[in-house]
Design a protein around this motif. Structure first.
Motif, PDB file in Angstrom:
ATOM      1  N   GLU A  79      10.345 -17.823 -43.459  1.00  0.00           N
ATOM      2  CA  GLU A  79       9.248 -18.150 -42.967  1.00  0.00           C
ATOM      3  C   GLU A  79       8.875 -19.733 -43.006  1.00  0.00           C
ATOM      4  O   GLU A  79       8.839 -20.236 -43.830  1.00  0.00           O
ATOM      5  CB  GLU A  79       8.136 -17.641 -43.610  1.00  0.00           C
ATOM      6  CG  GLU A  79       7.875 -15.945 -43.027  1.00  0.00           C
ATOM      7  CD  GLU A  79       7.853 -15.606 -41.845  1.00  0.00           C
ATOM      8  OE1 GLU A  79       7.176 -16.401 -41.138  1.00  0.00           O
ATOM      9  OE2 GLU A  79       8.683 -14.715 -41.520  1.00  0.00           O
ATOM     10  N   LEU A  80       9.061 -20.511 -41.993  1.00  0.00           N
ATOM     11  CA  LEU A  80       8.898 -21.846 -41.859  1.00  0.00           C
ATOM     12  C   LEU A  80       7.879 -22.362 -40.948  1.00  0.00           C
ATOM     13  O   LEU A  80       7.659 -21.746 -40.099  1.00  0.00           O
ATOM     14  CB  LEU A  80      10.396 -22.392 -41.100  1.00  0.00           C
ATOM     15  CG  LEU A  80      11.778 -22.292 -42.020  1.00  0.00           C
ATOM     16  CD1 LEU A  80      12.993 -22.872 -41.117  1.00  0.00           C
ATOM     17  CD2 LEU A  80      11.685 -22.738 -43.335  1.00  0.00           C
ATOM     18  N   THR A  81       7.225 -23.441 -41.367  1.00  0.00           N
ATOM     19  CA  THR A  81       6.235 -23.937 -40.410  1.00  0.00           C
ATOM     20  C   THR A  81       6.776 -24.434 -39.280  1.00  0.00           C
ATOM     21  O   THR A  81       7.879 -24.761 -38.909  1.00  0.00           O
ATOM     22  CB  THR A  81       5.290 -25.144 -41.038  1.00  0.00           C
ATOM     23  OG1 THR A  81       6.333 -26.374 -41.203  1.00  0.00           O
ATOM     24  CG2 THR A  81       4.904 -24.515 -42.603  1.00  0.00           C
ATOM     25  N   LYS A  82       6.025 -24.718 -38.171  1.00  0.00           N
ATOM     26  CA  LYS A  82       6.453 -25.231 -36.941  1.00  0.00           C
ATOM     27  C   LYS A  82       6.986 -26.755 -37.408  1.00  0.00           C
ATOM     28  O   LYS A  82       8.108 -27.160 -36.368  1.00  0.00           O
ATOM     29  CB  LYS A  82       5.478 -25.549 -35.907  1.00  0.00           C
ATOM     30  CG  LYS A  82       4.761 -24.232 -35.144  1.00  0.00           C
ATOM     31  CD  LYS A  82       3.680 -24.493 -34.269  1.00  0.00           C
ATOM     32  CE  LYS A  82       3.228 -23.216 -33.782  1.00  0.00           C
ATOM     33  NZ  LYS A  82       2.063 -23.253 -32.888  1.00  0.00           N
ATOM     34  N   GLU A  83       6.483 -27.270 -38.063  1.00  0.00           N
ATOM     35  CA  GLU A  83       6.866 -28.757 -38.393  1.00  0.00           C
ATOM     36  C   GLU A  83       8.249 -28.685 -39.070  1.00  0.00           C
ATOM     37  O   GLU A  83       9.250 -29.515 -38.868  1.00  0.00           O
ATOM     38  CB  GLU A  83       6.040 -29.363 -39.517  1.00  0.00           C
ATOM     39  CG  GLU A  83       4.792 -29.803 -39.029  1.00  0.00           C
ATOM     40  CD  GLU A  83       3.763 -28.771 -38.688  1.00  0.00           C
ATOM     41  OE1 GLU A  83       3.893 -27.667 -39.321  1.00  0.00           O
ATOM     42  OE2 GLU A  83       2.729 -28.686 -37.830  1.00  0.00           O
ATOM     43  N   GLU A  84       8.401 -27.777 -39.805  1.00  0.00           N
ATOM     44  CA  GLU A  84       9.978 -27.532 -40.730  1.00  0.00           C
ATOM     45  C   GLU A  84      10.715 -27.038 -39.419  1.00  0.00           C
ATOM     46  O   GLU A  84      12.136 -27.822 -39.617  1.00  0.00           O
ATOM     47  CB  GLU A  84       9.879 -26.323 -41.815  1.00  0.00           C
ATOM     48  CG  GLU A  84       9.147 -27.129 -43.042  1.00  0.00           C
ATOM     49  CD  GLU A  84       8.825 -25.751 -43.727  1.00  0.00           C
ATOM     50  OE1 GLU A  84       8.802 -26.151 -45.131  1.00  0.00           O
ATOM     51  OE2 GLU A  84       8.637 -24.638 -43.369  1.00  0.00           O
ATOM     52  N   VAL A  85      10.548 -26.241 -38.583  1.00  0.00           N
ATOM     53  CA  VAL A  85      11.478 -25.652 -37.604  1.00  0.00           C
ATOM     54  C   VAL A  85      11.757 -26.929 -36.691  1.00  0.00           C
ATOM     55  O   VAL A  85      13.141 -27.179 -36.280  1.00  0.00           O
ATOM     56  CB  VAL A  85      10.883 -24.475 -36.713  1.00  0.00           C
ATOM     57  CG1 VAL A  85      11.731 -24.600 -35.490  1.00  0.00           C
ATOM     58  CG2 VAL A  85      10.752 -23.443 -37.325  1.00  0.00           C
ATOM     59  N   ALA A  86      10.729 -27.937 -36.227  1.00  0.00           N
ATOM     60  CA  ALA A  86      11.061 -28.911 -35.477  1.00  0.00           C
ATOM     61  C   ALA A  86      12.118 -29.910 -36.196  1.00  0.00           C
ATOM     62  O   ALA A  86      12.986 -30.422 -35.597  1.00  0.00           O
ATOM     63  CB  ALA A  86       9.832 -29.573 -35.205  1.00  0.00           C
ATOM     64  N   GLU A  87      11.902 -30.196 -37.652  1.00  0.00           N
ATOM     65  CA  GLU A  87      12.553 -31.109 -38.160  1.00  0.00           C
ATOM     66  C   GLU A  87      14.232 -30.731 -38.404  1.00  0.00           C
ATOM     67  O   GLU A  87      15.205 -31.185 -38.200  1.00  0.00           O
ATOM     68  CB  GLU A  87      12.170 -31.217 -39.739  1.00  0.00           C
ATOM     69  CG  GLU A  87      12.955 -32.364 -40.495  1.00  0.00           C
ATOM     70  CD  GLU A  87      12.298 -32.402 -41.923  1.00  0.00           C
ATOM     71  OE1 GLU A  87      12.860 -32.752 -42.727  1.00  0.00           O
ATOM     72  OE2 GLU A  87      11.117 -32.203 -42.208  1.00  0.00           O
TER      73      GLU A  87
END
Length: 158
Positions: free
Chosen positions: A24-32
Motif C-alpha cells: 500500500e503506497l501513497t500516490k506520491e510514493e508510486v510517482a517517486e
C-alpha cells in the motif's frame, strides 16, 4: 502487472501492481518509484527498465572485463560497435547461414549485433550501454567472479 499486454507499464498499472502484491503506497510514493523505474523517461516502465532497476550493481572487476571486450571491437573509440568494427575481429565465414548463402557477411554481423540490443528491428551498431546491459544481465546469473572472468576471457579471447 501489464494489464493491457503492451509490454510496458503506465503509472496506473505500475501502482495497481504494487497494490495487488500487498504494498500500500501513497500516490506520491508510486510517482517517486515510477520515476526511478522509468529509466529512459518514456513515461512507461518496460521489461528492460524493470530488470535494470532491480538487479544489483555489477562489481568493478566484472565491469573491467566487459569494457575490455567492448574495446576489442570498438577500434575507432566511438563508444559503439559497428559492422565495420567487426571486420577483422569477428568472422562470418563459418556461420551456417553464410555458408549456405542465406546471409551475407554484413547480415551475419548485423545478427550478431542484434544479440546485444532490445530492438526488434535490424541494427547496424551497438552502444556501450547496450553491450554493458547485456553482460550485466548475464553477470547476475554467475555467482563467482572467477567464473565470469573465465567466461569473458574465453568468449572474447581477452
Amino acid at each position: 502487472m501489464d494489464d493491457n499486454g503492451d509490454k510496458k507499464l503506465d503509472k496506473y498499472e505500475f501502482g495497481k501492481g504494487f497494490r495487488e502484491f500487498g504494498c500500500e503506497l501513497t500516490k506520491e510514493e508510486v510517482a517517486e518509484l515510477f520515476t526511478i523505474f522509468d529509466r529512459n523517461g518514456s513515461g512507461f516502465v518496460d521489461f528492460e527498465d524493470m530488470l535494470c532497476t532491480l538487479r544489483q550493481p555489477m562489481r568493478q572487476c566484472r565491469k573491467n572485463l566487459v569494457l575490455m571486450a567492448f574495446q576489442k571491437f570498438d577500434k575507432d573509440n566511438t563508444g559503439k560497435i559497428t559492422i565495420s568494427d567487426l571486420r577483422g575481429v569477428y568472422t562470418a565465414k563459418h556461420h551456417p547461414k553464410f555458408i549456405s548463402g542465406k546471409m551475407t557477411e554484413d547480415e551475419v554481423f548485423g545478427e550478431f549485433l542484434q544479440t546485444f540490443t532490445q530492438s526488434t528491428k535490424p541494427v547496424k551498431e551497438v552502444k556501450w550501454e547496450e553491450f554493458f546491459n547485456y553482460y550485466h544481465g548475464i553477470s547476475c546469473s554467475i555467482d563467482l567472479d572467477v567464473y565470469f572472468d573465465v567466461m569473458m576471457r574465453q568468449a572474447w579471447k581477452l
